[in-house]
Scaffold this active site. Structure first.
Site, PDB file in Angstrom:
ATOM      1  N   GLY A 386       0.817  -1.208   0.000  1.00 48.11           N
ATOM      2  CA  GLY A 386       0.000   0.000   0.000  1.00 48.11           C
ATOM      3  C   GLY A 386       0.848   1.253   0.000  1.00 48.11           C
ATOM      4  N   ASN A 390       9.123   5.531   4.660  1.00 44.75           N
ATOM      5  CA  ASN A 390      10.502   6.023   4.634  1.00 44.75           C
ATOM      6  C   ASN A 390      10.596   7.414   5.250  1.00 44.75           C
ATOM      7  OD1 ASN A 390      10.946   3.842   2.630  1.00 44.75           O
ATOM      8  ND2 ASN A 390       9.746   5.221   1.353  1.00 44.75           N
ATOM      9  N   GLU A 423       1.038   5.966   7.543  1.00 42.51           N
ATOM     10  CA  GLU A 423       2.451   6.167   7.203  1.00 42.51           C
ATOM     11  C   GLU A 423       3.017   7.365   7.962  1.00 42.51           C
ATOM     12  OE1 GLU A 423       3.575   3.665   5.874  1.00 42.51           O
ATOM     13  OE2 GLU A 423       1.760   2.854   4.962  1.00 42.51           O
ATOM     14  N   HIS A 426       3.852   6.524  11.513  1.00 50.59           N
ATOM     15  CA  HIS A 426       5.073   5.734  11.661  1.00 50.59           C
ATOM     16  C   HIS A 426       6.288   6.607  11.988  1.00 50.59           C
ATOM     17  CE1 HIS A 426       4.341   1.547  10.960  1.00 50.59           C
ATOM     18  NE2 HIS A 426       3.870   1.672   9.742  1.00 50.59           N
TER      19      HIS A 426
HETATM   20 ZN   LIG Z   1       2.827   0.250   8.578  1.00 47.06          ZN
END
Ligand SMILES: [Zn+2]
Length: 1003
Positions: A386, A390, A423, A426
């Protein structure tokens, strides 16, 4: 990472197709693909399936010898190292000693290999218990990329520091690598090493006797990103360079200690042709850029935060960009940029809106701020998962970025909102604090999924969000927990890490995190999070560290909670109740158990929170007085069950109550109770807990359906229970009330799927299950036709709006249309076609198409399918929907249509999204097609898995998951599915990814 998700259900699965499915009542089930995983993460993992055959075929004799030596630890230096105090096989992946080989030789490798080679090459599991810390840390890394059309040159200069005290024998330094990486040179402190100083194998590079003091290691490699079809490491998508390094892609770029506990500060220089690649991006801050001779240019990026290699990213391409800013609560101005292909610039606004909302939410709810001046998102078309988190350069599957009302459904919008948030979150849970090793993956993924679920709940309807998340867990994760790939959220071993980006790690992992919150309360959970960051910022840690932070911050004993991390399988919770009208007590006896799973027969009881309410006969919540509990006035109590069986007594219960058990699904278990049908109907009407109101209806219809499945299996005439029809009529009629929660009503109208039912029947005969469920849906559609027609029309609006109320009305209207389509009535077909033609948004258009998609010999269907193709053939994302819808359709012998579609220009076997849509859509679509009695569906999947595996082992492994539950089915189907698995495992040159899934399925 985020799986590639399909809307709610699918988003983690990487299948696009379920998105629309979920918008109609046509029931697709993804359960067959449960191995696959969760959608959010995309996890990509891994090494790209190195082909098993490749290592042997191009090696000279000395190379073969050195490889064998490495596997057997036989070089002198290694032998010396092995004799030292820490006798570790330092050459293994990840710092884990590859201590055991798989029990059976791999037939796939048998071809040209000698016996010795076969043994050396057998895929070896890596074990958690073998973890050792690295001997060397990398203080700084300078990467220098010269991107070329034929060859890309990668310079890699590392400041290496031993973590041990000098003296004694040298300790070898093992750097992971891949056969696709060509070593050009290696120097230590400026002196080139000669071949005697290192051992090069297909798995990596071992410097046998490096200095025992800090030194500079410089490695130059060449790679060919344009030939990389595995889409891991550095590759090209639509002419642009991009990367995917989690879990083990970085070793496909250069030789490196590619393990998450090696964290380093990265500086990255990128040089490329300026006309072709005007945009050159990497992690961190842009510190230099300029023009070079020959039409080239360069940029230099510095990331001040130490990170593991899996968070490295590079993008080079011709991309357009939209830009916004966000000011953090402490005043840092952050530039937000989303890069897409120029012609998609009008489709990136929603992703930007979602990003800004996520940044604000993380500050408000967890006090977490963004830490750099720049945050980039790049959308690429060819992506296994998905999206990927980074550091400061998130890379996304384009379907999780691009949206306009006419090109994306409401579920696409939700998926984008959820995955952008995931994301972004994260950055703290994953990047600032990362995993020590990949067994700890749930440390970052379970936690981040929990966080994105909470975010989406706050942005939308909390109750409906919870229902969707639990439905997905049951549809995908429960089957995994009951099958051959069952594993704890912290697995003990793996062959390919890619295969462990699963619904268990992600979704069950999130449930485990949610239980901390339920046990400790919102404030207690926040205290635990604060302590976790205070202790571990900048570190690579374990699930035990997270538990310790939660326990210590709350002065709580969570020892009994630990088995959630180590035990596979879904616990069963049985609750029986007794009311004593004289003593005015209500007693609940709770008993837990877990069935054995592969490799784990003995299970311990585990601490689980059971949220309970008691409803008075008038439907109101009673105030609860729990024996031994001083807190007064609560109407929901959290019982802490930690023994095999415990009894809880509520006092001062004046009237016989109806209990509402496991409110908000407070633990990921299978619940059985002694509630009667009348109790369930009462809860459906009255429970103040929205989840349990829905659940009561599901429990009721599930038991009806299972009865009918049994009857259909015996060939008996099926008779509908009028109570269910009445209960469903009441639900539909709720929509007439002012202020009705239409999103909830639509959810409550959806019956348990065929996949969910097949998990509860043994053996499962998909034809029988289909017949029973079809009978119920058709009967409901007939009996409730006028209510459904009315509700559909009443919720049809003149003009598209995107606010919550409009979306809910749209969902409900399309649910009604989907149910009505079961009538197979030409008038309804005409209605669907008219709605298809007049739709001003993708949700309505695809829902109308979906309502027609299962109608055999129907002109309206053909017309709509063709019109849709003509209208959208220029847009690959929309073509995914078109493929997926046809693949999953309930047409007789649909496998023939699907085979034809594999030859269609809209399909591309190299593009994961297309494979997930067409192949995944077929496998997770109408069960009577994939499980066709003649085995044609199985044969199709077997054939195409082998084709995909030659290009992309990770994607092939996801698809082959369709076979893992073969033991569930009737004898005839078992034999046919097993035969396909055997055919696949016996195929030469199989990827390790597919090998692991198939061999475990056969064990
Ligand atoms: Zn994840």
């Amino acid at each position: 990472m985020a799986f590639s998700e399909c809307g709610h259900t699918a988003r983690r699965l990487g299948m696009l197709t379920a998105v629309h499915v979920a918008t109609s009542s046509r029931n697709w089930t993804l359960s067959a693909l449960s191995i696959v995983v969760s959608e959010r993460h995309t996890d990509t993992s891994g090494i790209h399936a190195r082909r098993l055959r490749s290592p042997l075929q191009e090696m000279s004799m000395p190379q073969v010898m050195s490889r064998v030596a490495r596997a057997g630890l036989a070089t002198n230096a290694l032998a010396r190292a092995a004799s030292k105090a820490q006798p570790v096989a330092r050459t293994s992946d990840f710092g884990f000693a590859a201590s055991r080989s798989v029990s059976r030789p791999v037939r796939a490798m048998a071809s040209a290999a000698t016996t010795t080679e076969k043994v050396a090459e057998a895929p070896k599991p890596i074990y958690l218990k073998d973890y050792t810390a690295p001997d060397y840390k990398f203080a700084k890394v300078v990467l220098d990329f010269e991107l070329g059309e034929e060859v890309t040159v990668v310079g890699n200069t590392i400041a290496v520091e031993p973590t041990f005290t000098a003296g004694g024998d040298p300790r070898p330094l093992f750097l992971n690598g891949d056969p696709t990486v060509q070593l050009e040179s290696v120097t230590v402190d400026g002196t080139a090493l000669d071949a005697a100083d290192y051992v090069l194998t297909p798995k990596g590079l071992t410097i046998t006797a490096p200095p025992a003091v800090p030194f500079e290691l410089k490695i130059t490699t060449t790679i060919k990103p344009q030939e990389n079809t595995e889409l891991e490491g550095l590759y090209k998508s639509s002419g642009n360079f991009c990367t995917q390094c989690e879990a083990e892609g970085f070793r496909r770029i250069t030789f490196y200690q590619d393990r998450p506990d090696v964290m380093s500060e990265f500086t990255t220089k990128i040089t490329a042709d300026k006309a072709k690649y005007p945009v050159l991006l990497s992690n961190g801050n842009l510190v230099d850029s300029g023009e070079l001779d020959g039409g080239k240019h360069f940029t230099v990026w510095e990331d001040p935060f130490p990170k593991p290699a899996y968070l490295f990213a590079l993008v080079a391409g011709d991309l357009g960009m939209i830009e916004d800013t966000f000011t953090t609560k402490s005043g840092r101005e952050v530039a937000l940029r989303i890069y897409v292909e120029e012609h998609n610039l009008d489709k990136a606004d929603w992703a930007m809106v979602s990003l800004v909302k996520s940044m604000k939410w993380d500050e408000d709810v967890f006090g977490l701020e963004y830490d750099l001046d720049l945050f980039n998102i790049v959308a690429v078309d060819d992506f296994n998962m998905g999206a990927m988190e980074n550091k400061s350069l998130n890379i996304f599957n384009s379907r999780l970025v691009l949206a306009t009302p006419t090109t994306a459904t409401d579920m696409d919008y939700s998926a984008i909102e959820g995955v952008v948030a995931h994301e972004y979150f994260h950055n703290w849970t994953g990047n600032r604090v990362t995993c020590r090793d990949w067994f700890q993956l749930s440390l970052k993924e379970g936690l981040t999924v929990y966080r994105d679920q909470e975010f989406s709940a706050d942005m939308n309807s909390r109750g409906v969000k919870r229902i969707g998340d639990v439905a997905r867990l049951r549809m995908s994760q429960f089957p995994q927990d009951a099958g051959p790939m069952a594993h704890p959220i912290r697995p003990e071993s793996y062959i390919k890490m890619d295969n462990f980006y699963t619904v268990t790690i992600y979704e069950k992992g999130a449930e485990v995190v949610r239980m901390y919150e339920t046990l400790l309360g919102k404030d207690g959970f926040r205290k635990g999070m604060d302590l976790y960051f205070a202790r571990h910022d900048g570190q690579a840690v374990t699930c035990d560290d997270f538990l310790a932070a939660m326990a210590d911050a709350n002065d709580a004993d969570l020892t009994a909670f630990k088995p959630w991390y180590s035990q596979a399988g879904t616990p069963t919770l049985d609750v029986t109740t007794e009311y004593d009208s004289d003593a005015k007590t209500f007693t609940m006896t709770c008993t837990q158990s877990i069935a054995g799973t592969p490799g784990q027969s003995d299970k311990s009881p585990v601490l689980m929170p059971i949220a309970v309410g008691l409803l008075a006969p008038d439907g109101s919540d009673m105030e609860l007085v729990l024996d031994g509990d001083a807190v007064k006035g609560e109407t929901t109590k959290v019982l802490r069950l930690s023994e095999s069986s415990q009894t809880f007594v509520f006092k001062c219960v004046g009237e016989k109550p109806v209990p509402s058990i496991l409110r908000n699904f407070s633990a990921p278990v299978r619940l059985t109770t002694d509630l009667t049908q009348e109790d369930l109907i009462f809860l459906m009407a009255n429970d103040s807990d929205q989840f349990n109101r829905w659940e009561a209806g599901q429990t009721l219809t599930r038991s009806l359906l299972l009865d009918l499945v049994a009857k259909a299996g015996e060939g008996e005439t099926l008779v509908m229970d009028q109570k269910i029809v009445d209960a469903m009529r009441n639900i539909v009629n709720l929509a007439k009330e002012k202020g009705a929660d239409k999103a909830f009503i639509a959810r409550a109208m959806a019956l348990p799927s065929e996949g969910e039912l097949s998990e509860m029947v043994s053996p499962a005969d998909p034809d029988v299950i289909h017949a029973a469920r079809d009978f119920v849906v058709k009967t409901l559609a007939k009996e409730l036709k006028s209510e459904l027609m009315w509700t559909m029309k009443d919720n049809t609006s003149e003009k598209y709006e995107r606010d919550g109320e409009s979306r809910a009305a749209r969902t409900l209207k399309n649910m009604c249309l989907g149910l009505l389509s079961y009538l197979e009535d030409p008038e309804i077909d005409a209605e669907a076609l008219a709605r298809f033609k007049s739709a001003d948004n993708m949700t309505d258009q695809i829902s109308a198409l979906s309502a027609l998609s299962g109608r055999a010999d129907c002109e309206a269907r053909t017309e709509a399918i063709d019109m849709f193709y003509e209208q959208w053939k220029h847009d690959p994302l929309i073509m995914n929907k078109w493929l997926g819808l046809q693949a999953g359709a309930a047409l007789p012998n649909n496998v023939e249509n699907v085979k034809r579609l594999t030859e269609h220009p809209a399909f591309d076997i190299k593009n994961p999204n297309k494979v997930y849509s067409l192949v995944g859509g077929f496998v997770g679509g109408t069960p009577t097609n994939f499980h066709a009695a003649d085995g044609s569906g199985y044969e199709f999947l077997g054939d195409i898995v082998l084709k995909i595996d030659k290009l992309n082992g990770g994607v092939a492994a996801r698809m082959v998951g369709g076979f893992t539950r073969w033991r569930k089915y009737d004898e005839k189907r078992r034999v046919m599915m097993k035969a396909q698995l055997e055919r696949i495992v016996g195929t030469e040159g199989l990827s390790e990814n597919v090998f692991e899934i198939v061999s475990k399925s056969l064990e």
